[in-house]
Design an enzyme around this catalytic site. Structure first.
Site, PDB file in Angstrom:
ATOM      1  N   SER A 242       3.561   6.408  -3.462  1.00 21.03           N
ATOM      2  CA  SER A 242       4.554   6.399  -4.526  1.00 21.03           C
ATOM      3  C   SER A 242       5.217   7.774  -4.622  1.00 21.03           C
ATOM      4  O   SER A 242       5.771   8.250  -3.643  1.00 21.03           O
ATOM      5  CB  SER A 242       3.898   5.967  -5.838  1.00 21.03           C
ATOM      6  OG  SER A 242       4.864   5.665  -6.817  1.00 21.03           O
ATOM      7  N   ASP A 349       9.526  -3.646  -3.067  1.00 18.53           N
ATOM      8  CA  ASP A 349       8.683  -2.709  -3.801  1.00 18.53           C
ATOM      9  C   ASP A 349       8.859  -2.900  -5.312  1.00 18.53           C
ATOM     10  O   ASP A 349       9.982  -2.870  -5.830  1.00 18.53           O
ATOM     11  CB  ASP A 349       9.032  -1.280  -3.399  1.00 18.53           C
ATOM     12  CG  ASP A 349       8.060  -0.269  -3.949  1.00 18.53           C
ATOM     13  OD1 ASP A 349       8.161   0.042  -5.153  1.00 18.53           O
ATOM     14  OD2 ASP A 349       7.192   0.199  -3.191  1.00 18.53           O
ATOM     15  N   HIS A 398       3.210  -2.566  -4.605  1.00 24.08           N
ATOM     16  CA  HIS A 398       3.492  -1.127  -4.660  1.00 24.08           C
ATOM     17  C   HIS A 398       2.209  -0.373  -4.328  1.00 24.08           C
ATOM     18  O   HIS A 398       1.167  -0.636  -4.918  1.00 24.08           O
ATOM     19  CB  HIS A 398       4.006  -0.731  -6.044  1.00 24.08           C
ATOM     20  CG  HIS A 398       4.431   0.704  -6.141  1.00 24.08           C
ATOM     21  ND1 HIS A 398       5.465   1.227  -5.397  1.00 24.08           N
ATOM     22  CD2 HIS A 398       3.956   1.733  -6.893  1.00 24.08           C
ATOM     23  CE1 HIS A 398       5.621   2.511  -5.687  1.00 24.08           C
ATOM     24  NE2 HIS A 398       4.710   2.840  -6.593  1.00 24.08           N
TER      25      HIS A 398
END
Length: 505
Positions: A242, A349, A398
């Site tokens: 991330s 995502d 994610h």
């Protein structure tokens, strides 16, 4: 003590060491089988055979210092234990696999609130491979939303309540059954407490209220690790998920340059960016830039880079003078990066969809939202097509590399750990002037099917209200997917289309 007695003592110690090591290895093999069986009684996929390991995966030698024996038998026994564990880490049931917290010696480099920054570390004696992981967790870009973040997510802005140890999972796991190719590396986890996508270089001021030192934290950790064995490394893999994945793209060349400047030219620096390849596209529904969730990615980064005094790679800065915010987006910064980087990115995502104002609630999606999601997958494919080393499943999710299920996801029959191993092999072979990729060992893997979760190995999706698991067809219908209409568009029977979706075709 005369020389005869010393030689006799040394022979005794060596004999004792040999017997002890043999016992450790024999009991370790048995206990390793028992513990693996106890953890998961169901049969698992076959583990790679020794011949499957690349030359870069072999365990390095571990020398014993016999000169320490005469005066310090405890130190010698510690070396014996470390040797046994490096040769067969499953040789004892109660080994401490956790990474331990270390605060930075340079106390001027801090978290947002001024508390000391730091890192977690687990050494692997004898290994010359180091994995340094940057944690993710969004960011904040002005005093108001940073204050809110401090109240609701203080762990991501302060070290005051960090635990003293941390257990690694996924690619940070020390267990070979969960992490077949990196389990024996030296593991370093750097907690995210700078809220700046690992880019900041700003001291705390009365106006800002916070320090933003993400880029400085990375630099200081690397500096300290050199004293703890990194200087002898062959490979340093800078990984992150991330915001940490974006941090890898921003910092991997800087880490390589830092090591070169300090004289460590033999360390191969590589990057692994997971779920950090964001697009600067237009939102599905434009909203005011009030917080991280509602603000369009471009607007948030433009504000943040000034607030953080954000630092971007020099080559990218030169390519985007005056618009350095471009360097926070993967497809813009990647062409300027010199270090090898492997990109892991879900084609759908969840974080990208969130900032694009596509919110997946219990209500079926409107046709425009569904079209937007499909277009997002297509746009991501286009930005990734020239990336030679990548893994991009058509899933709605994610982050993945530190998830316990990271071995189960496949693209075109290849798992992510396998693809990373192939990438390792290709880099090792290329360093020996062999420019051909290993046969049957793919490193460019991207799904071609167009819908979220059309890949049958995607992580399980659950109904956000009921918690019930959904199969692919249920999930797509839940999202408002019109099977009849799509079948008509594709010129096929609806039943055939459903069968293809269920099988992941």
């Amino acid at each position: 003590m005369n020389s005869d007695r010393l030689r006799q003592r040394m022979r005794t110690v060596k004999l004792f060491y040999s017997v002890l090591l043999l016992a450790l290895l024999q009991s370790g093999a048995l206990e390793g089988r028992k513990s693996r069986g106890g953890r998961n009684p169901q049969p698992r996929r076959a583990q790679p055979s020794p011949t499957y390991r690349g030359r870069g995966d072999t365990t390095e030698s571990f020398s014993l210092d016999f000169t320490a024996v005469e005066e310090n038998i405890d130190n010698f026994m510690t070396q014996v234990k470390n040797l046994a564990q490096s040769l067969y880490p499953c040789s004892a049931q109660n080994l401490d696999y956790d990474m331990k917290l270390h605060f930075l010696e340079n106390t001027s480099v801090t978290c947002n609130d001024g508390s000391p920054a730091g890192y977690y570390m687990k050494e692997s004696k004898g290994s010359k491979r180091w994995l340094v992981f940057l944690e993710g967790g969004w960011y904040c870009f002005n005093r108001v939303n940073c204050d809110t973040r401090f109240e609701t997510m203080r762990r991501l802005m302060s070290s005051t309540k960090w635990p003293l140890s941390k257990t690694g999972t996924g690619i940070l796991s020390p267990l070979p059954e969960e992490n077949p190719h990196w389990w024996n590396a030296n593991m370093v986890f750097i907690p995210y407490c700078s809220s700046d996508a690992w880019s900041g270089a700003a001291a705390r001021t009365d106006q800002s209220g916070y320090a933003f030192m993400g880029s400085l934290i990375v630099k200081e950790v690397v500096k300290e690790l050199l004293v703890k064995g990194l200087g002898n490394a062959k490979v340093l893999l800078l990984a992150g998920s991330s915001a940490g994945g974006t941090g890898v793209l921003l910092n991997v060349d800087r880490v390589a340059e830092q090591l070169e400047e300090l004289g460590h030219t033999g360390i191969q620096v590589r990057g692994l960016s997971d779920s950090g390849w964001f697009l600067d596209n237009k939102q599905y529904r434009c909203t005011d830039c009030l917080d991280t969730i509602s603000c369009a990615p471009t607007d948030a980064i433009k504000r943040g880079i000034k607030y953080w005094n954000g630092v971007v790679p020099d080559r990218c800065k030169q390519a985007h003078l005056g618009e350095e915010w471009n360097c926070f987006f993967g497809y813009r910064v990647y062409p300027t990066i010199k270090s090898p980087v492997f990109v892991v990115q879900w084609l759908f995502d969840e974080a990208q969809l969130t900032v694009d104002n596509i919110h997946l609630t219990g209500q079926p999606l409107q046709e425009g939202q569904w079209r937007y999601i499909q277009n997002l997958g297509s746009e991501l494919r286009n930005t990734l097509k020239d990336v030679p080393a990548m893994f991009a499943p058509a899933c709605l999710s994610h982050e993945v590399i530190t998830r316990s299920y990271w071995m189960d996801i496949q693209v075109k029959g290849t798992s992510l750990p396998r693809a990373l191993h192939c990438w390792d092999r290709s880099l090792n072979d290329n360093s020996r002037n062999n420019k051909t990729a290993p046969k049957g060992c793919p490193v460019h893997l991207i799904d071609s099917c167009p819908w979220p979760h059309c890949n049958p190995t995607c992580p399980t999706v659950r109904d956000q209200f009921t918690g019930q698991e959904m199969n692919v067809v249920q999930f797509l219908m839940h999202m408002g997917f019109d099977v009849q209409k799509m079948a008509q568009q594709q010129g096929m029977d609806p039943g055939k289309l459903l069968g293809m979706l269920s099988s992941g075709s």
